[in-house]
Scaffold this motif. Structure first.
Motif, PDB file in Angstrom:
ATOM      1  N   ASN A 118       0.809  -1.220   0.000  1.00 59.12           N
ATOM      2  CA  ASN A 118       0.000   0.000   0.000  1.00 59.12           C
ATOM      3  C   ASN A 118       0.845   1.274   0.000  1.00 59.12           C
ATOM      4  O   ASN A 118       0.297   2.376  -0.101  1.00 59.12           O
ATOM      5  CB  ASN A 118      -0.966   0.008   1.190  1.00 59.12           C
ATOM      6  CG  ASN A 118      -0.254   0.054   2.532  1.00 59.12           C
ATOM      7  OD1 ASN A 118       0.763  -0.594   2.727  1.00 59.12           O
ATOM      8  ND2 ASN A 118      -0.804   0.811   3.458  1.00 59.12           N
ATOM      9  N   HIS A 119       2.185   1.145   0.077  1.00 54.67           N
ATOM     10  CA  HIS A 119       3.057   2.317  -0.011  1.00 54.67           C
ATOM     11  C   HIS A 119       3.625   2.502  -1.426  1.00 54.67           C
ATOM     12  O   HIS A 119       4.596   3.239  -1.609  1.00 54.67           O
ATOM     13  CB  HIS A 119       4.203   2.202   0.994  1.00 54.67           C
ATOM     14  CG  HIS A 119       3.753   2.287   2.423  1.00 54.67           C
ATOM     15  ND1 HIS A 119       3.510   1.167   3.186  1.00 54.67           N
ATOM     16  CD2 HIS A 119       3.473   3.357   3.211  1.00 54.67           C
ATOM     17  CE1 HIS A 119       3.118   1.547   4.395  1.00 54.67           C
ATOM     18  NE2 HIS A 119       3.082   2.866   4.430  1.00 54.67           N
ATOM     19  N   ASP A 121       4.420   3.924  -4.899  1.00 55.89           N
ATOM     20  CA  ASP A 121       4.323   5.248  -5.523  1.00 55.89           C
ATOM     21  C   ASP A 121       3.473   5.233  -6.790  1.00 55.89           C
ATOM     22  O   ASP A 121       2.601   6.100  -6.971  1.00 55.89           O
ATOM     23  CB  ASP A 121       5.721   5.792  -5.832  1.00 55.89           C
ATOM     24  CG  ASP A 121       6.402   6.391  -4.605  1.00 55.89           C
ATOM     25  OD1 ASP A 121       5.924   7.412  -4.101  1.00 55.89           O
ATOM     26  OD2 ASP A 121       7.403   5.812  -4.157  1.00 55.89           O
ATOM     27  N   ARG A 182       4.716  13.438  -3.375  1.00 58.48           N
ATOM     28  CA  ARG A 182       4.838  12.485  -2.262  1.00 58.48           C
ATOM     29  C   ARG A 182       5.492  13.158  -1.068  1.00 58.48           C
ATOM     30  O   ARG A 182       6.211  14.143  -1.213  1.00 58.48           O
ATOM     31  CB  ARG A 182       5.658  11.271  -2.694  1.00 58.48           C
ATOM     32  CG  ARG A 182       7.152  11.571  -2.714  1.00 58.48           C
ATOM     33  CD  ARG A 182       8.003  10.549  -3.418  1.00 58.48           C
ATOM     34  NE  ARG A 182       7.913   9.195  -2.971  1.00 58.48           N
ATOM     35  CZ  ARG A 182       8.746   8.626  -2.093  1.00 58.48           C
ATOM     36  NH1 ARG A 182       9.697   9.354  -1.502  1.00 58.48           N
ATOM     37  NH2 ARG A 182       8.625   7.353  -1.781  1.00 58.48           N
ATOM     38  N   SER A 184       7.788  11.938   2.318  1.00 60.85           N
ATOM     39  CA  SER A 184       8.487  10.900   3.063  1.00 60.85           C
ATOM     40  C   SER A 184       9.219  11.574   4.206  1.00 60.85           C
ATOM     41  O   SER A 184      10.028  12.476   3.996  1.00 60.85           O
ATOM     42  CB  SER A 184       9.478  10.164   2.156  1.00 60.85           C
ATOM     43  OG  SER A 184      10.235   9.239   2.904  1.00 60.85           O
ATOM     44  N   TRP A 191       9.908   4.694   1.841  1.00 64.02           N
ATOM     45  CA  TRP A 191       8.505   4.607   1.452  1.00 64.02           C
ATOM     46  C   TRP A 191       7.789   5.910   1.804  1.00 64.02           C
ATOM     47  O   TRP A 191       8.090   6.544   2.812  1.00 64.02           O
ATOM     48  CB  TRP A 191       7.826   3.465   2.208  1.00 64.02           C
ATOM     49  CG  TRP A 191       8.015   2.123   1.590  1.00 64.02           C
ATOM     50  CD1 TRP A 191       8.335   1.854   0.299  1.00 64.02           C
ATOM     51  CD2 TRP A 191       7.895   0.868   2.258  1.00 64.02           C
ATOM     52  NE1 TRP A 191       8.418   0.506   0.108  1.00 64.02           N
ATOM     53  CE2 TRP A 191       8.145  -0.131   1.293  1.00 64.02           C
ATOM     54  CE3 TRP A 191       7.600   0.487   3.552  1.00 64.02           C
ATOM     55  CZ2 TRP A 191       8.112  -1.486   1.592  1.00 64.02           C
ATOM     56  CZ3 TRP A 191       7.557  -0.865   3.866  1.00 64.02           C
ATOM     57  CH2 TRP A 191       7.809  -1.833   2.891  1.00 64.02           C
ATOM     58  N   SER A 216      -0.877   5.129   0.173  1.00 64.44           N
ATOM     59  CA  SER A 216      -0.089   4.884   1.386  1.00 64.44           C
ATOM     60  C   SER A 216      -0.852   5.084   2.685  1.00 64.44           C
ATOM     61  O   SER A 216      -0.385   4.657   3.741  1.00 64.44           O
ATOM     62  CB  SER A 216       1.174   5.761   1.435  1.00 64.44           C
ATOM     63  OG  SER A 216       2.005   5.497   0.330  1.00 64.44           O
ATOM     64  N   ARG A 259       4.859   5.847  11.203  1.00 61.08           N
ATOM     65  CA  ARG A 259       5.079   7.074  10.436  1.00 61.08           C
ATOM     66  C   ARG A 259       4.157   8.216  10.858  1.00 61.08           C
ATOM     67  O   ARG A 259       4.361   9.347  10.453  1.00 61.08           O
ATOM     68  CB  ARG A 259       4.902   6.791   8.939  1.00 61.08           C
ATOM     69  CG  ARG A 259       5.997   5.909   8.356  1.00 61.08           C
ATOM     70  CD  ARG A 259       5.724   5.624   6.887  1.00 61.08           C
ATOM     71  NE  ARG A 259       6.829   4.935   6.260  1.00 61.08           N
ATOM     72  CZ  ARG A 259       7.037   3.620   6.332  1.00 61.08           C
ATOM     73  NH1 ARG A 259       6.191   2.872   7.008  1.00 61.08           N
ATOM     74  NH2 ARG A 259       8.080   3.070   5.743  1.00 61.08           N
TER      75      ARG A 259
END
Length: 282
Positions: A118-119, A121, A182, A184, A191, A216, A259
């Motif tokens: 599910n992470h 890109d 994205r 991170s 990820w 993600s 995260r």
């Protein structure tokens, strides 16, 4: 002990896979598979390699049919392809964020999608682009939309006896703008905490069509059809973008993990949805 098979045609590969009764696994680049093996999570006894099957390493574009990316095409090949850069520049930019250079040189775009992490890109961007997955078996061939393909974390709609041979992306509208952003928290090669893909068509400063997909945060990429429909026909102002981003995050239920908490991820998502639309308006 792992047995390797090297079929030289799709028919032969489908035959082997069908006869394996679920024991065999397919291998193209092998990046995701080798991680599982190295960490002693998965112990394959039979692997069917796609390396010797002709035609699976091609990138082809047709004005009517769109882009076709074969199962053996690596991330690096997608990133550097003149065809992809000309017709789907956001995709070329997106795959640059996948892992590191070694991963991109070995791993394939189809393999990344089939891993169903599910992470991923590329996953949300492929959804925005309207991509479909071509799956082949002894029973025939079928195309799966991204909504049909994504089922859960590490789970797809591909059947046990099917081989994903290609990702098919339809031609983009000439006036469409597409972007992928994205975030991170640790390093650029880590990820993503989230990835936001967007596509926008504007006419006279008003939204004619918008698509947003966020990856993600949940088991599968999230799309916001009702919110996108509500934005159609409206003038794209800073206030409209902010309202749209808040409406999207209001329905989110991100998975909390190391995260970030659910609250934190919703805050980041709102910022990045807004930034994605602002990027599309430039």
């Amino acid at each position: 002990m792992t047995d390797f098979e090297f079929p030289t045609s799709l028919e032969e590969a489908c035959q082997s896979l069908s006869q394996s009764a679920g024991e065999a696994r397919l291998i193209a680049g092998g990046v995701a598979l080798m991680v599982l093996v190295r960490h002693q999570i998965f112990f394959p006894t039979r692997l069917i390699s796609l390396k010797r099957i002709p035609g699976l390493d091609r990138i082809a574009f047709d004005e009517k049919e769109g882009l076709g990316i074969g199962a053996l095409v690596t991330h690096a090949q997608v990133e550097s392809s003149p065809i992809v850069r000309q017709h789907y520049p956001a995709l070329a930019q997106c795959v640059h964020h996948v892992g590191n250079l070694r991963v991109r040189n070995m791993g394939t775009l189809v393999g990344d999608l089939c891993q169903a992490d599910n992470h991923s890109d590329p996953a949300p961007l492929l959804g925005v682009l309207g991509a479909k997955v071509r799956a082949r078996s002894l029973r025939g061939e079928r195309l799966l939309s991204m909504a049909e393909f994504h089922v859960d974390i590490y789970e797809t709609g591909v059947k046990e006896d099917e081989i994903v041979t290609e990702i098919v992306i339809p031609p983009s509208a000439p006036q469409a703008r597409t972007a992928y952003l994205r975030f991170s928290g640790n390093s650029p090669v880590d990820w993503p905490i989230l990835g936001v893909a967007g596509s926008l068509i504007c006419e006279d400063g008003r939204c004619a069509e918008v698509k947003i997909s966020v990856g993600s945060l949940a088991a599968v990429p999230m799309s916001f059809e009702a919110e996108c429909e509500a934005l159609k026909g409206k003038k794209i102002t800073a206030a409209a973008i902010k309202k749209f981003a808040r409406a999207c995050t209001a329905t989110m239920e991100p998975i909390p993990d190391a995260r970030g908490s659910e609250w934190y991820k919703k805050q980041v998502a709102e910022v990045y949805i807004r930034r994605t639309l602002e990027t599309l308006m430039k």
